[in-house]
Design a protein around this motif. Structure first.
Motif, PDB file in Angstrom:
ATOM      1  N   LEU A 182      29.678  75.628  31.368  1.00 12.59           N
ATOM      2  CA  LEU A 182      28.556  75.364  32.277  1.00 12.59           C
ATOM      3  C   LEU A 182      27.219  75.758  31.657  1.00 12.59           C
ATOM      4  O   LEU A 182      26.211  75.074  31.850  1.00 12.59           O
ATOM      5  CB  LEU A 182      28.782  76.088  33.601  1.00 12.59           C
ATOM      6  N   THR A 183      27.206  76.838  30.900  1.00 12.04           N
ATOM      7  CA  THR A 183      25.981  77.247  30.204  1.00 12.04           C
ATOM      8  C   THR A 183      25.579  76.178  29.201  1.00 12.04           C
ATOM      9  O   THR A 183      24.401  75.807  29.102  1.00 12.04           O
ATOM     10  CB  THR A 183      26.181  78.602  29.507  1.00 12.04           C
ATOM     11  N   ASN A 225      21.714  72.056  27.767  1.00 10.88           N
ATOM     12  CA  ASN A 225      21.566  70.724  27.181  1.00 10.88           C
ATOM     13  C   ASN A 225      21.117  69.691  28.214  1.00 10.88           C
ATOM     14  O   ASN A 225      21.330  68.497  28.044  1.00 10.88           O
ATOM     15  CB  ASN A 225      22.872  70.300  26.497  1.00 10.88           C
ATOM     16  N   GLY A 226      20.477  70.170  29.283  1.00 11.27           N
ATOM     17  CA  GLY A 226      19.849  69.283  30.249  1.00 11.27           C
ATOM     18  C   GLY A 226      20.775  68.633  31.259  1.00 11.27           C
ATOM     19  O   GLY A 226      20.343  67.747  31.991  1.00 11.27           O
ATOM     20  N   MET A 227      22.031  69.042  31.293  1.00 11.82           N
ATOM     21  CA  MET A 227      22.956  68.494  32.284  1.00 11.82           C
ATOM     22  C   MET A 227      22.863  69.334  33.553  1.00 11.82           C
ATOM     23  O   MET A 227      22.817  70.554  33.477  1.00 11.82           O
ATOM     24  CB  MET A 227      24.394  68.524  31.759  1.00 11.82           C
ATOM     25  N   GLU A 228      22.836  68.667  34.678  1.00 16.20           N
ATOM     26  CA  GLU A 228      22.723  69.399  35.938  1.00 16.20           C
ATOM     27  C   GLU A 228      24.025  70.108  36.282  1.00 16.20           C
ATOM     28  O   GLU A 228      25.112  69.565  36.076  1.00 16.20           O
ATOM     29  CB  GLU A 228      22.343  68.452  37.069  1.00 16.20           C
ATOM     30  N   THR A 229      23.866  71.313  36.808  1.00 17.73           N
ATOM     31  CA  THR A 229      25.007  72.069  37.324  1.00 17.73           C
ATOM     32  C   THR A 229      24.604  72.672  38.661  1.00 17.73           C
ATOM     33  O   THR A 229      23.436  73.005  38.864  1.00 17.73           O
ATOM     34  CB  THR A 229      25.423  73.232  36.395  1.00 17.73           C
ATOM     35  N   ILE A 231      29.913  76.975  41.887  1.00 12.97           N
ATOM     36  CA  ILE A 231      31.065  77.128  41.001  1.00 12.97           C
ATOM     37  C   ILE A 231      31.266  78.616  40.754  1.00 12.97           C
ATOM     38  O   ILE A 231      30.310  79.345  40.471  1.00 12.97           O
ATOM     39  CB  ILE A 231      30.863  76.394  39.658  1.00 12.97           C
ATOM     40  N   VAL A 232      32.505  79.042  40.853  1.00 12.84           N
ATOM     41  CA  VAL A 232      32.882  80.429  40.582  1.00 12.84           C
ATOM     42  C   VAL A 232      33.785  80.419  39.348  1.00 12.84           C
ATOM     43  O   VAL A 232      34.797  79.715  39.322  1.00 12.84           O
ATOM     44  CB  VAL A 232      33.626  81.059  41.778  1.00 12.84           C
ATOM     45  N   LEU A 273      31.870  66.738  37.895  1.00 20.76           N
ATOM     46  CA  LEU A 273      30.834  67.120  38.862  1.00 20.76           C
ATOM     47  C   LEU A 273      30.106  65.894  39.426  1.00 20.76           C
ATOM     48  O   LEU A 273      29.679  65.907  40.581  1.00 20.76           O
ATOM     49  CB  LEU A 273      29.843  68.098  38.232  1.00 20.76           C
ATOM     50  N   ALA A 274      29.983  64.838  38.638  1.00 17.84           N
ATOM     51  CA  ALA A 274      29.350  63.614  39.126  1.00 17.84           C
ATOM     52  C   ALA A 274      30.214  62.939  40.195  1.00 17.84           C
ATOM     53  O   ALA A 274      29.701  62.253  41.074  1.00 17.84           O
ATOM     54  CB  ALA A 274      29.091  62.655  37.970  1.00 17.84           C
ATOM     55  N   GLU A 275      31.511  63.168  40.122  1.00 22.27           N
ATOM     56  CA  GLU A 275      32.448  62.516  41.041  1.00 22.27           C
ATOM     57  C   GLU A 275      32.856  63.385  42.227  1.00 22.27           C
ATOM     58  O   GLU A 275      33.508  62.895  43.146  1.00 22.27           O
ATOM     59  CB  GLU A 275      33.698  62.083  40.272  1.00 22.27           C
TER      60      GLU A 275
END
Length: 179
Positions: A117-118, A123-127, A106-107, A98-100
């Motif tokens: 993704l949950t 855990n504080g990671m962006e989605t 997202i489906v 996702l950073a790249e």
């Protein structure tokens, strides 16, 4: 719009729904990428996950039924399932992807990516926003562990099945299974 469609090869229905979403988005001029998240580690891992499931269903349907029943029993316990924790190990790989790659939405047509993704979100990671499309005519075990922005269900008749598992009614969209 940039869309990422995640599925797993644990049965044709998940991938058929993913393909239908892909086609609908691209026909409308959006850019979509379809993938099995386990390929972020290796094709071998993605194939192993899919083939293990398919072999279990085909060669040992009674054992598969017992595992499914065990999942239903386990979901009554407090805390997250081993399935969630195993999928959580994919979070760093998805975070890197996702950073790249620019992704607006997202489906997920399979529970495993929704759990990845949950795990990231918790855990504080962006989605980006993510949607789960249920491809079974029930709320399969551990769906309630996911924290999706929306849940597309096969029928309004299943709403109570999902809300009964703690998924908020305002997140449900009974739109059917994409084909």
């Amino acid at each position: 719009m940039e869309a990422l469609i995640l599925s797993c090869s644990t049965g044709g229905g998940h991938n058929t729904a993913a393909q239908a979403v892909f086609e609908a988005l691209t026909e409308r001029g959006h850019h979509a990428v379809r993938m099995d998240p386990y390929t972020l580690v290796s094709e071998e891992l993605a194939n192993k996950v899919g083939q293990t499931y398919i072999k279990l269903v085909q060669k040992s349907p009674k054992l598969f039924g017992a595992v499914y029943d065990l999942g239903n029993a386990y979901r009554k316990l407090p805390g997250r399932s081993p399935v969630y924790h195993i999928n959580g190990k994919m979070a760093p790989y998805m975070q890197k992807y996702l950073a790249e790659h620019l992704t607006d939405v997202i489906v997920c047509t399979h529970l495993y990516p929704a759990e990845i993704l949950t795990h990231m979100r918790l855990n504080g990671m962006e989605t980006p926003p993510f949607v789960f499309i249920a491809t079974d005519y029930t709320c399969v075990p551990f769906t309630e562990e996911s924290d999706c922005d929306l849940y597309v269900t096969p029928s309004p008749l299943l709403s109570s099945d999902f809300t009964g598992r703690g998924i908020p009614a305002e997140k449900l969209r009974p739109l059917g299974i994409p084909v």
